[in-house]
Enzyme design. Structure first.
Site, PDB file in Angstrom:
ATOM      1  N   ASP A   1       8.971  -2.620  -0.875  1.00 50.95           N
ATOM      2  CA  ASP A   1       9.932  -2.944   0.174  1.00 50.95           C
ATOM      3  C   ASP A   1       9.574  -2.186   1.437  1.00 50.95           C
ATOM      4  O   ASP A   1       8.900  -1.167   1.374  1.00 50.95           O
ATOM      5  CB  ASP A   1      11.357  -2.576  -0.255  1.00 50.95           C
ATOM      6  CG  ASP A   1      12.376  -3.311   0.595  1.00 50.95           C
ATOM      7  OD1 ASP A   1      12.591  -4.512   0.361  1.00 50.95           O
ATOM      8  OD2 ASP A   1      12.925  -2.692   1.536  1.00 50.95           O
ATOM      9  N   ARG A  12      13.149  -7.316 -13.491  1.00 58.68           N
ATOM     10  CA  ARG A  12      14.067  -6.415 -12.807  1.00 58.68           C
ATOM     11  C   ARG A  12      15.143  -5.875 -13.753  1.00 58.68           C
ATOM     12  O   ARG A  12      15.557  -4.727 -13.632  1.00 58.68           O
ATOM     13  CB  ARG A  12      14.736  -7.089 -11.617  1.00 58.68           C
ATOM     14  CG  ARG A  12      15.360  -6.033 -10.712  1.00 58.68           C
ATOM     15  CD  ARG A  12      16.190  -6.626  -9.616  1.00 58.68           C
ATOM     16  NE  ARG A  12      17.233  -7.477 -10.137  1.00 58.68           N
ATOM     17  CZ  ARG A  12      18.215  -7.972  -9.430  1.00 58.68           C
ATOM     18  NH1 ARG A  12      18.276  -7.725  -8.150  1.00 58.68           N
ATOM     19  NH2 ARG A  12      19.119  -8.729  -9.976  1.00 58.68           N
ATOM     20  N   TYR A  44      17.727  -0.161  10.309  1.00 64.55           N
ATOM     21  CA  TYR A  44      18.371   0.254   9.053  1.00 64.55           C
ATOM     22  C   TYR A  44      18.665   1.755   9.052  1.00 64.55           C
ATOM     23  O   TYR A  44      19.673   2.201   8.514  1.00 64.55           O
ATOM     24  CB  TYR A  44      17.468  -0.087   7.856  1.00 64.55           C
ATOM     25  CG  TYR A  44      17.339  -1.581   7.620  1.00 64.55           C
ATOM     26  CD1 TYR A  44      18.310  -2.276   6.899  1.00 64.55           C
ATOM     27  CD2 TYR A  44      16.261  -2.296   8.122  1.00 64.55           C
ATOM     28  CE1 TYR A  44      18.201  -3.641   6.682  1.00 64.55           C
ATOM     29  CE2 TYR A  44      16.134  -3.658   7.915  1.00 64.55           C
ATOM     30  CZ  TYR A  44      17.109  -4.330   7.194  1.00 64.55           C
ATOM     31  OH  TYR A  44      17.002  -5.686   6.987  1.00 64.55           O
ATOM     32  N   ARG A  67       7.842 -13.106   0.456  1.00 65.32           N
ATOM     33  CA  ARG A  67       8.773 -12.869  -0.662  1.00 65.32           C
ATOM     34  C   ARG A  67       8.437 -13.732  -1.883  1.00 65.32           C
ATOM     35  O   ARG A  67       9.328 -14.179  -2.601  1.00 65.32           O
ATOM     36  CB  ARG A  67      10.229 -13.139  -0.253  1.00 65.32           C
ATOM     37  CG  ARG A  67      10.792 -12.146   0.741  1.00 65.32           C
ATOM     38  CD  ARG A  67      11.320 -10.912   0.014  1.00 65.32           C
ATOM     39  NE  ARG A  67      11.976 -10.006   0.928  1.00 65.32           N
ATOM     40  CZ  ARG A  67      13.286  -9.939   1.106  1.00 65.32           C
ATOM     41  NH1 ARG A  67      14.097 -10.713   0.428  1.00 65.32           N
ATOM     42  NH2 ARG A  67      13.785  -9.070   1.947  1.00 65.32           N
ATOM     43  N   ARG A 116      13.707 -13.204  -6.567  1.00 63.40           N
ATOM     44  CA  ARG A 116      14.773 -13.682  -7.449  1.00 63.40           C
ATOM     45  C   ARG A 116      14.789 -15.169  -7.745  1.00 63.40           C
ATOM     46  O   ARG A 116      15.503 -15.614  -8.626  1.00 63.40           O
ATOM     47  CB  ARG A 116      16.129 -13.264  -6.859  1.00 63.40           C
ATOM     48  CG  ARG A 116      16.387 -11.786  -7.016  1.00 63.40           C
ATOM     49  CD  ARG A 116      17.534 -11.345  -6.152  1.00 63.40           C
ATOM     50  NE  ARG A 116      17.177 -11.529  -4.761  1.00 63.40           N
ATOM     51  CZ  ARG A 116      17.970 -11.215  -3.735  1.00 63.40           C
ATOM     52  NH1 ARG A 116      19.173 -10.750  -3.966  1.00 63.40           N
ATOM     53  NH2 ARG A 116      17.555 -11.390  -2.508  1.00 63.40           N
TER      54      ARG A 116
HETATM   55  O1  CP3 Z   1       6.753 -10.773  -0.208  1.00 67.32           O
HETATM   56  C1  CP3 Z   1       6.821 -10.224  -1.333  1.00 67.32           C
HETATM   57  O2  CP3 Z   1       6.908 -10.862  -2.395  1.00 67.32           O
HETATM   58  C2  CP3 Z   1       6.659  -8.711  -1.399  1.00 67.32           C
HETATM   59  C3  CP3 Z   1       7.864  -7.981  -1.568  1.00 67.32           C
HETATM   60  C4  CP3 Z   1       8.818  -7.734  -0.416  1.00 67.32           C
HETATM   61  C5  CP3 Z   1      10.184  -7.419  -0.652  1.00 67.32           C
HETATM   62  N1  CP3 Z   1      10.757  -7.079   0.526  1.00 67.32           N
HETATM   63  C6  CP3 Z   1      10.827  -7.434  -1.960  1.00 67.32           C
HETATM   64  C7  CP3 Z   1      12.305  -7.481  -2.041  1.00 67.32           C
HETATM   65  C8  CP3 Z   1       8.613  -7.641   0.961  1.00 67.32           C
HETATM   66  C9  CP3 Z   1       7.350  -7.939   1.774  1.00 67.32           C
HETATM   67  C10 CP3 Z   1       9.841  -7.209   1.542  1.00 67.32           C
HETATM   68  C11 CP3 Z   1      10.006  -6.949   2.977  1.00 67.32           C
HETATM   69  C12 CP3 Z   1      11.342  -6.656   3.512  1.00 67.32           C
HETATM   70  N2  CP3 Z   1      12.350  -5.919   2.951  1.00 67.32           N
HETATM   71  C13 CP3 Z   1      11.774  -7.029   4.812  1.00 67.32           C
HETATM   72  C14 CP3 Z   1      10.921  -7.732   5.843  1.00 67.32           C
HETATM   73  C15 CP3 Z   1      10.670  -9.143   5.538  1.00 67.32           C
HETATM   74  C16 CP3 Z   1      11.898 -10.029   5.691  1.00 67.32           C
HETATM   75  O3  CP3 Z   1      12.298 -10.606   4.678  1.00 67.32           O
HETATM   76  O4  CP3 Z   1      12.374 -10.146   6.814  1.00 67.32           O
HETATM   77  C17 CP3 Z   1      13.082  -6.556   4.989  1.00 67.32           C
HETATM   78  C18 CP3 Z   1      13.956  -6.733   6.210  1.00 67.32           C
HETATM   79  C19 CP3 Z   1      13.434  -5.839   3.795  1.00 67.32           C
HETATM   80  C20 CP3 Z   1      14.670  -5.074   3.528  1.00 67.32           C
HETATM   81  C21 CP3 Z   1      15.389  -5.657   2.384  1.00 67.32           C
HETATM   82  N3  CP3 Z   1      14.978  -5.570   1.070  1.00 67.32           N
HETATM   83  C22 CP3 Z   1      16.594  -6.368   2.411  1.00 67.32           C
HETATM   84  C23 CP3 Z   1      17.388  -6.705   3.674  1.00 67.32           C
HETATM   85  C24 CP3 Z   1      16.888  -6.696   1.092  1.00 67.32           C
HETATM   86  C25 CP3 Z   1      18.152  -7.348   0.596  1.00 67.32           C
HETATM   87  C26 CP3 Z   1      18.197  -8.763   0.999  1.00 67.32           C
HETATM   88  C27 CP3 Z   1      17.939  -9.607  -0.191  1.00 67.32           C
HETATM   89  O5  CP3 Z   1      17.129 -10.542  -0.080  1.00 67.32           O
HETATM   90  O6  CP3 Z   1      18.584  -9.320  -1.205  1.00 67.32           O
HETATM   91  C28 CP3 Z   1      15.852  -6.224   0.266  1.00 67.32           C
HETATM   92  C29 CP3 Z   1      15.721  -6.397  -1.192  1.00 67.32           C
HETATM   93  C30 CP3 Z   1      14.478  -7.033  -1.719  1.00 67.32           C
HETATM   94  N4  CP3 Z   1      13.227  -6.785  -1.277  1.00 67.32           N
HETATM   95  C31 CP3 Z   1      14.402  -7.933  -2.815  1.00 67.32           C
HETATM   96  C32 CP3 Z   1      13.039  -8.211  -3.032  1.00 67.32           C
HETATM   97  C33 CP3 Z   1      12.441  -9.063  -4.115  1.00 67.32           C
HETATM   98  C34 CP3 Z   1      15.579  -8.431  -3.618  1.00 67.32           C
HETATM   99  C35 CP3 Z   1      16.036  -7.285  -4.455  1.00 67.32           C
HETATM  100  C36 CP3 Z   1      16.581  -7.696  -5.795  1.00 67.32           C
HETATM  101  O7  CP3 Z   1      15.783  -7.971  -6.707  1.00 67.32           O
HETATM  102  O8  CP3 Z   1      17.801  -7.697  -5.911  1.00 67.32           O
END
Ligand code: CP3
Length: 355
Positions: free
Chosen positions: A77, A40, A154, A27, A31
């Site tokens: 994502d 964003r 999910y 990640r 944010r």
């Molecule tokens: O690593 C990176 O920088 C690449 C981008 C990346 C994102 N999500 C961007 C993201 C990667 C590799 C993921 C994987 C992801 N997404 C996982 C597996 C890895 C982990 O963290 O366990 C999972 C379970 C998700 C599903 C997901 N996406 C959730 C549960 C959420 C909301 C939780 C949160 O942190 O808000 C997201 C949103 C998300 N994915 C964001 C980002 C940058 C935040 C969204 C925003 O900008 O509001």
């Protein structure tokens, strides 16, 4: 094909010699970076950002502009696959991901089809090739996907879960239905990752974020078996270069030997396991990626440096370690603390490698 300027990350995944331990952060675009929040706000929302290759490229490069990271990861994502299957992904602020049409009945499950990644996920492939151009062979690009089981969590619930009651009820009441979803997901993930490789991804990682909630037997039957199916179907080479794979199961420390046996090049570790012990258990089968507790970054540069030193020391001398956090970086992390971690890894790791 021109040569990568910094291939330390790829060499570490293949357990070849490096001068220092390469580092990136799960990640790493997100944010905690003010410039990400700006990008964003220019997209309508998070999903529109993922679907716009120009903006996805911008977000991917932001952490690399700040820190000397050894790899870039595609900004996207894991839930793009179920979205492409027609479940209707959306993100409502503060509540995480949601589906408009979750898999609430047998009919919907039987109707699931594997999306064509070059059609229904074209925007991801476009982002991969655009990011590769923008990276200009400085560092490798990681492609990724969720695991079949994590995606299914999910898909059946329609959003995030705390007790996993929906998926576990299906697992014990209708294992046939869950196996059907997982098989479709495994075929979809394989096609998706291979398309990312064709588009330019130089390594791939599978995120099994929720495999760790399963029992010992259920993990092997409902998560690991499908991870193996994917790894078996992955392209191992592209354009004359090896494409290493990383499998990460959060909470998977107990099953390390089984994960290392499925044929992946590297295993991602969360922060709960001692990486030296993990290395001892997997021997020379795989490289290891991890595993600093992301909460360490809530402290200060001196503490961060000391904690980085402990992980490096525990892994010990030699090849096959990619430094990372044990899970994604928190949105409440100060960017300067992430910088302190990257600097400490680069500096302190040299003593564990040949020069
Ligand atoms: O690593 C990176 O920088 C690449 C981008 C990346 C994102 N999500 C961007 C993201 C990667 C590799 C993921 C994987 C992801 N997404 C996982 C597996 C890895 C982990 O963290 O366990 C999972 C379970 C998700 C599903 C997901 N996406 C959730 C549960 C959420 C909301 C939780 C949160 O942190 O808000 C997201 C949103 C998300 N994915 C964001 C980002 C940058 C935040 C969204 C925003 O900008 O509001």
């Amino acid at each position: 094909m021109s040569k990568l300027k910094n291939d330390t990350f790829l060499r570490a995944l293949l357990r070849q010699p490096t001068e220092y331990t390469p580092v990136w952060m799960m990640r790493q675009a997100g944010r905690y970076l003010p410039e990400y929040n700006q990008t964003r706000s220019r997209a309508k929302d998070f999903l529109s950002l993922c679907k716009n290759p120009d903006l996805a490229t911008e977000a991917t490069l932001q952490p690399l502009d700040r820190f000397p990271l050894d790899a870039a990861i595609l900004f996207s994502d894991i839930l793009t696959i179920p979205d492409a299957m027609g479940l209707g992904l959306y993100f409502s602020t503060g509540e995480g991901p949601k589906f408009e049409r979750p898999l609430h009945n047998e009919r919907g499950i039987r109707d699931l089809v594997v999306p064509d990644p070059n059609v229904h996920l074209r925007y991801v492939m476009d982002a991969v090739s655009q990011i590769r151009k923008a990276l200009n062979n400085e560092v490798p690009l990681i492609g990724f996907s969720g695991s079949p089981f994590t995606l299914a969590c999910y898909m059946v619930k329609g959003g995030s879960s705390t007790d996993f009651a929906t998926i576990k009820t299906m697992l014990y009441q209708r294992p046939d239905l869950l196996h059907h979803i997982l098989d479709v997901n495994a075929r979809a993930v394989t096609a998706y990752l291979n398309a990312q490789i064709e588009a330019g991804a130089q390594a791939v990682m599978i995120f099994d974020t929720w495999g760790g909630v399963l029992s010992h037997a259920a993990y092997h039957e409902f998560s690991l078996a499908y991870l193996k199916q994917i790894v078996d179907g992955l392209k191992r080479e592209h354009d004359g270069a090896k494409i290493p794979s990383i499998v990460y199961t959060k909470g998977g420390g107990l099953w390390l030997e089984s994960i290392a046996a499925i044929g992946c090049n590297a295993v991602g570790l969360d922060w709960t396991i001692d990486i030296g012990e993990a290395r001892h258990r997997v021997g020379d089968k795989v490289a290891l990626q991890g595993n600093l507790d992301p909460a360490v970054l809530f402290s200060n540069p001196d503490t961060i440096r000391a904690e980085v030193g402990k992980v490096l020391h525990s892994y010990g001398w030699g090849n096959g370690h990619v430094f990372n956090l044990g899970h994604g970086i928190s949105q409440f992390t100060l960017p300067e603390n992430a910088a302190a971690m990257v600097a400490a890894v680069h500096e302190l790791s040299r003593q564990y490698h040949c020069h």
